[in-house]
Design an enzyme around this catalytic site. Structure first.
Site, PDB file in Angstrom:
ATOM      1  N   LYS A  98      96.129  78.202  -1.518  1.00  0.00           N
ATOM      2  CA  LYS A  98      96.682  77.877  -2.824  1.00  0.00           C
ATOM      3  C   LYS A  98      97.399  76.568  -2.629  1.00  0.00           C
ATOM      4  O   LYS A  98      97.550  76.067  -3.946  1.00  0.00           O
ATOM      5  CB  LYS A  98      97.758  79.056  -2.896  1.00  0.00           C
ATOM      6  CG  LYS A  98      97.455  80.357  -3.113  1.00  0.00           C
ATOM      7  CD  LYS A  98      98.395  81.309  -4.043  1.00  0.00           C
ATOM      8  CE  LYS A  98      97.835  82.575  -4.435  1.00  0.00           C
ATOM      9  NZ  LYS A  98      97.416  83.542  -3.600  1.00  0.00           N
ATOM     10  N   GLU A 120     105.128  81.341 -11.260  1.00  0.00           N
ATOM     11  CA  GLU A 120     105.192  82.695 -10.971  1.00  0.00           C
ATOM     12  C   GLU A 120     104.420  83.063  -9.783  1.00  0.00           C
ATOM     13  O   GLU A 120     103.721  82.297  -9.096  1.00  0.00           O
ATOM     14  CB  GLU A 120     104.283  83.402 -12.035  1.00  0.00           C
ATOM     15  CG  GLU A 120     102.855  83.506 -11.722  1.00  0.00           C
ATOM     16  CD  GLU A 120     102.008  82.207 -11.577  1.00  0.00           C
ATOM     17  OE1 GLU A 120     102.535  81.191 -12.163  1.00  0.00           O
ATOM     18  OE2 GLU A 120     100.869  82.114 -10.915  1.00  0.00           O
ATOM     19  N   SER A 386      89.975  83.050   2.746  1.00  0.00           N
ATOM     20  CA  SER A 386      91.233  82.447   1.876  1.00  0.00           C
ATOM     21  C   SER A 386      92.435  82.276   2.464  1.00  0.00           C
ATOM     22  O   SER A 386      93.203  81.420   1.981  1.00  0.00           O
ATOM     23  CB  SER A 386      91.190  83.334   0.680  1.00  0.00           C
ATOM     24  OG  SER A 386      91.433  84.583   0.627  1.00  0.00           O
TER      25      SER A 386
HETATM   26  C1  LIG Z   1      96.617  84.732  -3.631  1.00  0.00           C
HETATM   27  C2  LIG Z   1      95.615  84.743  -2.640  1.00  0.00           C
HETATM   28  C3  LIG Z   1      94.300  85.441  -3.135  1.00  0.00           C
HETATM   29  C4  LIG Z   1      94.015  85.855  -4.536  1.00  0.00           C
HETATM   30  O1  LIG Z   1      93.962  84.806  -5.612  1.00  0.00           O
HETATM   31  P1  LIG Z   1      92.966  83.959  -6.121  1.00  0.00           P
HETATM   32  O2  LIG Z   1      93.327  83.216  -7.118  1.00  0.00           O
HETATM   33  O3  LIG Z   1      91.774  85.008  -6.665  1.00  0.00           O
HETATM   34  O4  LIG Z   1      91.938  83.198  -4.921  1.00  0.00           O
HETATM   35  C5  LIG Z   1      93.243  85.501  -2.142  1.00  0.00           C
HETATM   36  N1  LIG Z   1      93.540  85.257  -0.678  1.00  0.00           N
HETATM   37  C6  LIG Z   1      94.808  84.821  -0.442  1.00  0.00           C
HETATM   38  C7  LIG Z   1      94.973  84.736   0.911  1.00  0.00           C
HETATM   39  C8  LIG Z   1      95.779  84.645  -1.325  1.00  0.00           C
HETATM   40  O5  LIG Z   1      97.150  84.164  -0.978  1.00  0.00           O
END
Ligand SMILES: *Cc1c(COP(=O)(O)O)cnc(C)c1O
Length: 402
Positions: A98, A120, A386
């Site tokens: 993020k 948000e 992610s």
């Molecule tokens: C917020 C988040 C997501 C989901 O958000 P996307 O916008 O779909 O990427 C996925 N993995 C992690 C670790 C997150 O913090």
């Protein structure tokens, strides 16, 4: 950097009106017109500016720690009989992908002369990433968060406060992410001149889906270079990512969208089962509709009321999906799968055991589908990891003892 690359000839990027096929656009109330209009007209100019790119790149390198490694997961590869690489977004400062987006957007806000940032947040990950960059730049920061989420995600609320942000409770509706988003939009309407809204995913009105996808596209830009070094080709056979609103997937897919031989796999939250009434599998259950000023696929009742989503992972329980992904689904360019809570938990424990990595609950959804994809032994597979699992420790502990 390739964040400002010309995509006008691609079927899979936005057209000049901000649509991916029949999805996208900017369905904003009239009072929000000036804000969105300013962004639409200026974002590509800013992203194309070499001085912007230089500052963005320097912060990604020295502050975030990029490039994030592309790690060959040997034991996982043996288990699934393919060459599996993990794109380690979990190693970024603040623990997820993020921050790529919040760094880019705060630099943009500065260039637009904004003094105040709003955002948000659901689980609080985007709130923390926003509070972080506001501290870095000395900007005022207000984060809207559903009052139920404030209770559920207390450690992230403390982090945001420690970083100097004001956390405002959204007390309407289900008191979760979509209500927090509504409150943020309301704030923006009331503060059109000095405030920038840092939206946290590849959703919302044009230009946010494209802007966020471009800022996250550093992920696939790096994957291409790293794969070339490690395998002799920039192109993998598969790229796999989880989808909440769709920003990490958009970043991981971005520079592969027009390489049709690369299979793109998006994994949604199947919750307790797609047809259990407790899931967030938007492409399977959703119909076209408008959410947060974007025309996209959306989980809704017969008469168009938004259905409450559910997932064990707070980052995936969003009732919509970004318009790029709705289009990738409709055109068949990406394969959409879903992983249940139990499958994701099993995949998380497995990654701990085989590779010594505790993944975020969201990322575990992507890992959970390795068992279902028809790999050949020579296939090169990239999974976007992610985020890291520290924030999910309580969930993991609770289920370990069952
Ligand atoms: C917020 C988040 C997501 C989901 O958000 P996307 O916008 O779909 O990427 C996925 N993995 C992690 C670790 C997150 O913090």
């Amino acid at each position: 950097m390739d964040i400002a690359i010309d995509t006008s000839k691609s079927r899979y990027h936005i057209d000049k009106n901000g649509y991916y096929g029949r999805f996208g656009g900017a369905y904003v109330p009239e009072m929000l017109f000036p804000n969105v209009d300013e962004l639409q007209h200026k974002y590509m100019e800013v992203l194309s500016d070499p001085a912007f790119q230089q500052e963005f790149e320097a912060l990604l390198r020295d502050y975030v720690g990029r490039p994030s490694p592309l790690y060959f997961a040997k034991r996982l590869s043996e288990k699934y009989q393919a060459k599996i690489f993990l794109k380690r977004e979990d190693l970024n400062h603040t623990g997820a992908h993020k921050v790529n987006n919040t760094i880019g957007q705060i630099l943009l806000a500065k260039r637009l002369g904004k003094k105040r940032i709003i955002a948000e947040t659901g689980a609080g990950q985007h709130g923390v990433a926003t509070a972080t960059v506001c501290a870095l730049m000395g900007m005022e920061c207000v984060v809207y968060m559903g009052s139920i989420d404030i209770e559920r995600q207390a450690p992230n609320v403390s982090r945001m406060k420690m970083l100097g942000a004001t956390v405002v409770a959204a007390t309407s509706g289900s008191q979760t992410l979509k209500d927090a988003t509504n409150e943020a939009i309301r704030d923006w309407i009331n503060n059109p001149v000095d405030t920038h809204y840092i939206l946290g995913t590849a959703a919302g009105p044009h230009p946010y889906p494209d802007m966020v996808a471009r800022l996250q596209s550093v992920i696939s830009e790096e994957i291409r270079k790293q794969l070339l070094e490690k395998t002799g080709s920039e192109l993998p056979d598969y790229v796999v990512a989880c989808i909440g609103g769709g920003s990490n997937a958009a970043g991981a897919f971005f520079h592969y969208l027009d390489e049709e031989e690369v299979k793109l796999v998006a994994v949604e939250a199947g919750g307790k089962g797609v047809h259990s009434g407790h899931s967030a599998a938007t492409t399977q259950l959703g119909k076209i509709g408008i959410i947060h000023a974007s025309k996209t696929l959306l989980m809704q009742t017969e008469d168009g009321q938004i259905t409450e989503p559910y997932s064990i992972s707070a980052g995936l329980d969003y009732p919509g999906i970004g318009p790029m992904h709705a289009h990738l689904y409709e055109t068949g360019r990406a394969m959409f799968l879903d992983a249940t809570d139990d499958e994701a938990l099993a995949a998380a424990y497995e990654l701990c055991k085989l590779e010594g990595i505790i993944p975020a609950m969201e990322s575990a959804h992507a890992l959970a589908k390795l068992k279902d994809l028809p790999f050949n032994p020579d296939d090169v597979v990239v999974v976007c990891l992610s985020g890291r699992g520290d924030k999910d420790l309580n969930t993991y502990i609770r289920h370990m003892n069952k």
